[in-house]
Design an enzyme around this catalytic site. Structure first.
Site, PDB file in Angstrom:
ATOM      1  N   GLY A   1       0.764   4.988   1.784  1.00  0.00           N
ATOM      2  CA  GLY A   1       0.156   5.778   2.626  1.00  0.00           C
ATOM      3  C   GLY A   1       0.857   7.040   2.546  1.00  0.00           C
ATOM      4  O   GLY A   1       1.693   7.695   1.861  1.00  0.00           O
ATOM      5  N   GLY A   2       0.238   8.118   3.575  1.00  0.00           N
ATOM      6  CA  GLY A   2       0.727   9.382   3.726  1.00  0.00           C
ATOM      7  C   GLY A   2       2.090   9.470   3.817  1.00  0.00           C
ATOM      8  O   GLY A   2       2.848  10.458   3.684  1.00  0.00           O
ATOM      9  N   PHE A   3       2.654   8.650   4.636  1.00  0.00           N
ATOM     10  CA  PHE A   3       4.079   8.427   5.068  1.00  0.00           C
ATOM     11  C   PHE A   3       5.140   7.867   4.186  1.00  0.00           C
ATOM     12  O   PHE A   3       6.263   7.565   4.407  1.00  0.00           O
ATOM     13  CB  PHE A   3       4.165   7.958   6.582  1.00  0.00           C
ATOM     14  CG  PHE A   3       3.076   8.681   7.384  1.00  0.00           C
ATOM     15  CD1 PHE A   3       3.227  10.268   7.536  1.00  0.00           C
ATOM     16  CD2 PHE A   3       2.166   7.949   8.156  1.00  0.00           C
ATOM     17  CE1 PHE A   3       2.468  10.786   8.453  1.00  0.00           C
ATOM     18  CE2 PHE A   3       1.262   8.606   8.868  1.00  0.00           C
ATOM     19  CZ  PHE A   3       1.334  10.119   8.970  1.00  0.00           C
ATOM     20  N   GLY A   4       4.608   7.127   3.307  1.00  0.00           N
ATOM     21  CA  GLY A   4       5.282   6.320   2.505  1.00  0.00           C
ATOM     22  C   GLY A   4       4.755   4.922   1.801  1.00  0.00           C
ATOM     23  O   GLY A   4       3.643   4.757   2.149  1.00  0.00           O
ATOM     24  N   ARG A   5       5.736   4.324   1.205  1.00  0.00           N
ATOM     25  CA  ARG A   5       5.361   3.021   0.827  1.00  0.00           C
ATOM     26  C   ARG A   5       5.547   1.907   1.693  1.00  0.00           C
ATOM     27  O   ARG A   5       6.470   1.757   2.224  1.00  0.00           O
ATOM     28  CB  ARG A   5       5.879   2.639  -0.718  1.00  0.00           C
ATOM     29  CG  ARG A   5       5.571   3.913  -1.683  1.00  0.00           C
ATOM     30  CD  ARG A   5       6.554   3.911  -2.893  1.00  0.00           C
ATOM     31  NE  ARG A   5       6.315   3.054  -3.847  1.00  0.00           N
ATOM     32  CZ  ARG A   5       5.543   3.202  -4.824  1.00  0.00           C
ATOM     33  NH1 ARG A   5       4.829   4.421  -4.799  1.00  0.00           N
ATOM     34  NH2 ARG A   5       5.324   2.310  -5.877  1.00  0.00           N
ATOM     35  N   VAL A   6       4.384   0.883   1.490  1.00  0.00           N
ATOM     36  CA  VAL A   6       4.706  -0.359   2.542  1.00  0.00           C
ATOM     37  C   VAL A   6       4.738  -1.548   1.770  1.00  0.00           C
ATOM     38  O   VAL A   6       3.872  -1.754   0.834  1.00  0.00           O
ATOM     39  CB  VAL A   6       3.514  -0.469   3.388  1.00  0.00           C
ATOM     40  CG1 VAL A   6       3.635  -1.801   4.587  1.00  0.00           C
ATOM     41  CG2 VAL A   6       3.091   0.872   4.508  1.00  0.00           C
TER      42      VAL A   6
ATOM     43  N   ASP B   1      -4.473   9.847  13.438  1.00  0.00           N
ATOM     44  CA  ASP B   1      -4.845   9.296  11.850  1.00  0.00           C
ATOM     45  C   ASP B   1      -5.801   8.116  11.947  1.00  0.00           C
ATOM     46  O   ASP B   1      -5.447   7.075  11.292  1.00  0.00           O
ATOM     47  CB  ASP B   1      -3.788   9.144  10.907  1.00  0.00           C
ATOM     48  CG  ASP B   1      -4.127   9.356   9.421  1.00  0.00           C
ATOM     49  OD1 ASP B   1      -5.254   9.795   9.241  1.00  0.00           O
ATOM     50  OD2 ASP B   1      -3.293   9.326   8.639  1.00  0.00           O
TER      51      ASP B   1
ATOM     52  N   GLY C   1       0.908  -1.228   0.007  1.00  0.00           N
ATOM     53  CA  GLY C   1      -0.031   0.074   0.073  1.00  0.00           C
ATOM     54  C   GLY C   1       1.037   1.211   0.182  1.00  0.00           C
ATOM     55  O   GLY C   1       1.895   1.181   0.141  1.00  0.00           O
TER      56      GLY C   1
ATOM     57  N   LYS D   1       7.953  -0.420   5.894  1.00  0.00           N
ATOM     58  CA  LYS D   1       7.604   1.050   5.502  1.00  0.00           C
ATOM     59  C   LYS D   1       8.778   1.790   5.095  1.00  0.00           C
ATOM     60  O   LYS D   1       9.623   2.080   5.978  1.00  0.00           O
ATOM     61  CB  LYS D   1       6.903   1.672   6.816  1.00  0.00           C
ATOM     62  CG  LYS D   1       6.346   2.926   6.259  1.00  0.00           C
ATOM     63  CD  LYS D   1       5.071   3.405   7.395  1.00  0.00           C
ATOM     64  CE  LYS D   1       4.040   2.569   7.479  1.00  0.00           C
ATOM     65  NZ  LYS D   1       2.642   3.309   7.682  1.00  0.00           N
TER      66      LYS D   1
END
Ligand SMILES: *[C@@H]1O[C@H](CO)[C@@H](O)[C@H](O)[C@H]1NC(C)=O
Ligand SMILES: *[C@@H]1O[C@H](CO)[C@@H](O)[C@H](O)[C@H]1NC(C)=O
Ligand SMILES: *[C@@H]1O[C@H](CO)[C@@H](O)[C@H](O)[C@H]1NC(C)=O
Ligand SMILES: *[C@@H]1O[C@H](CO)[C@@H](O)[C@H](O)[C@H]1NC(C)=O
Ligand SMILES: *[C@@H]1O[C@H](CO)[C@@H](O)[C@H](O)[C@H]1NC(C)=O
Ligand SMILES: *[C@@H]1O[C@H](CO)[C@@H](O)[C@H](O)[C@H]1NC(C)=O
Ligand SMILES: *[C@@H]1O[C@H](CO)[C@@H](O)[C@H](O)[C@H]1NC(C)=O
Ligand SMILES: *[C@@H]1O[C@H](CO)[C@@H](O)[C@H](O)[C@H]1NC(C)=O
Ligand SMILES: *[C@@H]1O[C@H](CO)[C@@H](O)[C@H](O)[C@H]1NC(C)=O
Length: 673
Positions: free
Chosen positions: A360-365, A476, A358, A380
Site C-alpha cells: 500500500g501507500g504506507f508500506g508492505r503488509v 483514503d 499487499g 504492516k
C-alpha cells in the site's frame, strides 16, 4: 534468615454454606472458592481461593457460574423472586490504572454453554449476532472499563444494567453516594476507579414485588452505601426464565486486564448473607500452601537463584535494549500492546515474499501467525523516512487503536526497531475488496454481499466521523482499504494513517494523500480534507461496488482516461442507469436497490461538496430509514475545480470527456496507481 518469613497468606478452607429450603430457594456463600464449587469456562480459573476470570492475554473471556440452575421465577404467577447478591471483585489492568479492559459482569443466563460467546466489548456475555435478542433471557450488571461507542457506553468506567443486550438500559459512572451530613447539602458521589486494582464490594438487590433493582459498590474499606448507585424500576419477569444460572463473566480486548472474584454470596429469595471480609483471599499471592522446613529452604534457594537470574536478565535486557528495541518511557504511556520484533519476524517467516498480502501507500503488509498462540495477524511494515515525529505517530496509533467498531479493522499492537515501525492488525481472511471486484476475481460477490459491504463501510465511516471524541477523517477510502473477514463482513483499514502522512514531518512537502479517482475535486484544489471529501471517496466506492469497475481507468496512448463517476452520470442522464451494473452479477440483483445505491453514489460524489449527504444520512438512506434526496444537476465550475498544481494526476471534470460506457472491455482495464 529474615527473608524466610515471606508474607505467606493464611490458607483457610473455603467456608461454604449451601442451603436448599423447601421453597426451592437457593442460598450460598463462598468466602473464597474451590474448583469443585464453580463451573468455569473460557480461560477462567480458580487461582488459590479466588476465581480469576481473565488474565492479561488479549481478547479472551472467562466465565464462572454456580453449577446448578436456580429457580428464580414462579411458573404460575410469572413473578421473579426477590433475590440478592453480594460479591467482592478486583480488576487489575495490564498497564497503567487508566488502561484496562474490557470489564466484567454479574450475569444471569439460562445456559452454562459458552460456545459462540465473544470476548472484548461483549464481556464474555453475548455475541454480535444474539446481542439484543429477547430470546437470550440474559440479565447482567456490567462493570465496564472501556467506552464502546458502538453500545453507547457513557464512559470507560461505569456500572450498567443490561437486559439481553450489550446496550445498557441504565448506567452510571462508577462510584458511591454519601448522604449529606448537613441538611443544607445534597448527597455527594465519590468516584471509584474500577480498574485501579482496588478490591471492590458490590451489592445487587432485586425486589420482586416492587420490581426494583438496586446496585451499589464501595471499596472494601467502606461500609455498604446507604444510597444505591443505581436504583431502577425493572420488570425482570419479561427477561428471566423460570430457571437461571448465575455467575460472572469477564473479557479482555486489545487492552487487557485481570478480572477476579474473591468472594460471593447469593440468595435467590431473600437477603444474601454478608461476606466475611476477614476471610477474603489475598489478591497478590502466589505462595504454595505447605510451609515446611524443606519448603522454606527451597524458597530461600529459589529466592537466591531467582535473584541471580533476575540480575542477569536485567543486565541482558539492558544490553539488548541498548542493542535494538529501544523502549522509551513515553512509549509505555499509550497502552497499546507492544509485540516483540522477534515474534513478528518469526510470525511472518522473516517477512517472506509468500506471506506478502499487499503493498500500500504506507508500506508492505504481511500475513503472520503468532508463534505461541497460533493467532493469525496482518503485519504492516511502514516505510518511514525519518525517526522524527515518531512519538506523535505512536500516540496517534494508540488513540486510533482504541477505536472499536465492527466495521473497522482492529489494530492489535505495534513493534519498533531502529527506524522501522510495524503495526499488527486483525487478519482478514477474504482480503481486500478490490481483488473481489475488478478483473477476474476468484469469487464473484453476490448483490446481497455487496449491499452488506456498502452498509458496513457506511457504518464504519459514520463511527469515524461522529462516534469518537474527536472527528476522524479517513482520507483514503477506496476498495483496497476495505477488507473482508471470513464471513464477508467489510472492515475499513488504514484509518488515521493518512493524516499522519499528510502532516508529514517536513512542513514544506505537503504530501497529498488519497488515491486518484477517489479524490474530491475541491480537495485536489485546496488540499483540505473534510468529511465531505471522505463522502466523495465513499461515493466512488459505491459506484465501484455496483459496477465492478475502477474509479479511473487509463486507456493508454493519447486516449483520455475513463472516469467512473462521469460514466455513471452520463448513463444516468440518458436514462440508462442500469447498464452500469456489473455484468458479473448476471442480472441477479434487486433493481430498486441497485438504482438507489448508484444514485446515492452519484450524490456522494457530487462535484459540489454542499450537495453531498453526511455519513449519518447515508447510513439512514441505506437502511431505508430516510428517503433518497433528489440528485441536484451536475454543475461544475471548471475553472474553480481545476487543481492549482500542474500535476497531471488531478484531472478536471470536463463534461465532454465521458466516454461511452460500452466501449470498454472489462478484461483490459489497467489498474490505476
Ligand atoms: C464445595 O467444595 C468443597 C470442597 O471440595 C466440598 O466439600 C463441597 O461439597 C462443595 N460443595 C458443593 C455444593 O459442591
Ligand atoms: C492466560 O490464560 C490462558 C489460558 O489459561 C493461557 O494460555 C495464557 O498463557 C495466559 N496468559 C498469561 C499472560 O498468563
Ligand atoms: C452467538 O451465540 C449463540 C448462542 O447464544 C449461538 O447460537 C450463535 O451461533 C453465536 N453466533 C456466533 C456468530 O458465534
Ligand atoms: C433471536 O434468536 C432466535 C433464536 O436464536 C432466532 O430464531 C431469532 O431469529 C432471533 N431474532 C433476531 C431478531 O435476530
Ligand atoms: C432507566 O432507564 C429507563 C429507560 O431505559 C428510564 O426510563 C429510567 O428513567 C432510567 N432510570 C434511572 C434511574 O436512570
Ligand atoms: C452545612 O453546610 C453549609 C454549607 O456547606 C455550612 O455553611 C453550614 O455551616 C453547615 N452546617 C452544619 C451544621 O454543619
Ligand atoms: C440540591 O439538589 C437540588 C436538586 O437537584 C438543587 O436544586 C439544589 O441546588 C442542590 N443544593 C445544593 C446545596 O447543591
Ligand atoms: C432500593 O433503594 C431504595 C432507595 O434507597 C430503597 O427504598 C429500596 O428499599 C431498595 N430496594 C431494595 C430491593 O434494596
Ligand atoms: C411484568 O412482566 C410480566 C411478563 O411480561 C407481566 O406478566 C407482568 O404483568 C409485568 N408486571 C408489571 C407490573 O408490569
Amino acid at each position: 534468615m529474615r527473608f524466610l518469613s515471606l508474607p505467606i497468606v493464611c490458607v483457610c478452607l473455603p467456608l461454604i454454606i449451601i442451603q436448599a429450603s423447601p421453597t426451592e430457594s437457593t442460598s450460598f456463600l463462598f468466602n473464597g472458592f474451590h474448583a469443585k464449587n464453580i463451573s468455569l469456562s473460557g480461560i477462567a480459573e480458580v487461582d488459590g481461593r479466588l476465581v480469576r476470570l481473565t488474565n492479561t492475554s488479549s481478547r479472551l473471556f472467562g466465565r464462572a457460574f454456580y453449577p446448578y440452575p436456580i429457580r428464580i421465577k414462579d411458573a404460575s404467577t410469572n413473578a421473579v423472586s426477590s433475590f440478592s447478591s453480594i460479591f467482592v471483585f478486583c480488576i487489575t489492568p495490564l498497564l497503567a490504572p487508566t488502561l484496562g479492559g474490557h470489564g466484567m459482569a454479574f450475569v444471569m443466563s439460562p445456559s452454562l454453554d459458552s460456545t459462540g460467546i465473544f470476548p472484548s466489548q461483549y464481556l464474555g456475555m453475548l455475541n454480535a449476532s444474539d446481542n439484543g435478542n429477547s430470546s437470550n433471557h440474559v440479565f447482567a450488571v456490567e462493570f465496564d472499563t472501556v467506552q464502546d461507542l458502538e453500545f453507547e457506553d457513557i464512559n470507560d468506567n461505569h456500572v450498567g444494567i443490561n437486559l439481553n443486550s450489550m446496550f445498557s438500559t441504565n448506567s452510571t459512572a462508577a462510584g458511591y453516594w454519601s448522604p449529606s451530613q448537613n441538611a443544607s447539602q445534597n448527597a455527594s458521589k465519590t468516584p471509584i476507579n474500577l480498574k485501579s486494582g482496588d478490591v471492590i464490594q458490590a451489592w445487587i438487590d432485586y425486589d420482586g414485588h416492587r420490581q426494583q433493582l438496586n446496585v451499589s459498590i464501595a471499596t472494601i474499606d467502606q461500609t455498604r452505601p446507604q444510597i444505591p448507585l443505581l436504583s431502577v424500576k425493572l420488570n425482570l419477569s419479561e427477561v428471566l426464565k423460570e430457571n437461571t444460572y448465575v455467575g460472572f463473566s469477564g473479557s479482555t480486548g486489545v487492552i487487557a486486564g485481570t478480572h477476579r472474584v474473591l468472594s460471593w454470596s447469593f440468595n435467590s429469595n431473600g437477603v444474601a448473607k454478608s461476606l466475611d471480609l476477614s476471610k477474603l483471599p489475598s489478591v497478590v499471592r502466589k505462595v504454595p500452601t505447605v510451609a515446611t522446613i524443606q519448603f522454606k529452604v527451597l524458597v530461600s534457594i529459589a529466592v537466591v537463584v531467582s535473584f541471580l537470574i533476575l540480575t542477569s536478565l536485567v543486565g541482558l535486557l539492558l544490553y539488548k535494549r541498548s542493542q535494538r528495541e529501544i523502549v522509551e518511557s513515553w512509549e509505555l504511556e499509550f497502552g497499546l500492546h507492544r509485540y516483540s520484533y522477534k515474534d513478528l519476524v518469526l510470525a511472518t517467516r522473516k517477512f517472506h515474499e509468500k506471506e506478502l498480502l499487499g503493498v500500500g501507500g504506507f508500506g508492505r503488509v504481511y500475513r503472520g501467525v503468532l508463534p505461541k498462540s497460533g493467532f493469525e495477524i496482518a503485519v504492516k511494515r511502514l516505510s518511514r523516512e525519518s525517526d522524527q515525529g515518531e512519538r506523535e505517530f505512536i500516540a496517534e496509533m494508540a488513540s486510533t487503536g482504541r477505536l472499536r467498531h465492527r466495521n473497522l479493522v482492529q489494530l492489535l499492537g505495534w513493534s519498533r526497531r531502529k527506524g522501522e515501525l510495524l503495526l499488527v492488525y486483525d487478519y482478514m481472511q477474504n482480503g481486500s475488496l478490490d481483488k473481489l471486484l475488478f478483473g477476474k476475481p476468484s469469487t464473484v460477490l453476490r448483490w446481497e454481499q455487496r449491499r452488506k459491504v456498502v452498509k458496513g463501510i457506511a457504518a464504519g465511516m459514520l463511527y469515524l466521523h461522529e462516534g469518537w471524541e474527536q472527528q476522524i477523517l479517513h482520507r483514503d477510502i477506496k476498495a483496497s482499504n476495505v477488507l473482508l473477514d471470513a464471513d464477508m463482513n467489510a472492515k475499513l483499514g488504514d484509518f488515521g494513517l493518512a493524516r499522519l502522512y499528510e502532516h508529514g514531518q517536513n512542513p514544506h512537502t505537503t504530501r497529498v494523500v488519497g488515491t486518484l479517482g477517489y479524490l474530491a475535486p475541491e480537495f485536489a484544489r485546496t488540499g483540505k480534507a473534510t468529511t465531505a471529501t471522505d463522502v466523495y471517496s465513499f461515493g466512488a466506492l459505491l459506484l465501484e461496488v455496483v459496477t465492478g469497475r475502477r474509479p479511473i481507468e487509463h486507456r493508454g496512448g493519447n486516449a483520455e482516461d475513463f472516469l467512473l463517476v462521469e460514466g455513471v452520470w452520463e448513463l444516468y442522464t440518458n436514462g440508462r442507469l442500469l447498464e452500469a451494473v456489473d455484468k458479473k452479477l448476471d442480472g441477479l440483483f434487486n433493481v430498486e436497490e441497485v438504482e438507489k445505491v448508484l444514485i446515492l453514489g452519484l450524490l456522494c460524489s457530487h462535484p459540489d461538496p454542499l450537495a453531498r449527504p453526511a455519513m449519518r444520512q447515508v447510513v439512514q438512506i441505506l437502511s431505508n430509514e430516510a428517503p433518497l434526496p433528489p440528485l441536484p444537476p451536475y454543475h461544475v465550475n471548471l475553472s474553480s475545480q481545476r487543481p492549482h498544481t500542474d500535476d497531471k494526476e488531478f484531472r478536471s471534470y470536463s463534461s465532454s470527456s465521458a466516454k461511452s460506457w460500452s466501449t470498454l472491455d472489462a478484461s483490459t482495464h489497467l489498474s490505476a496507481r
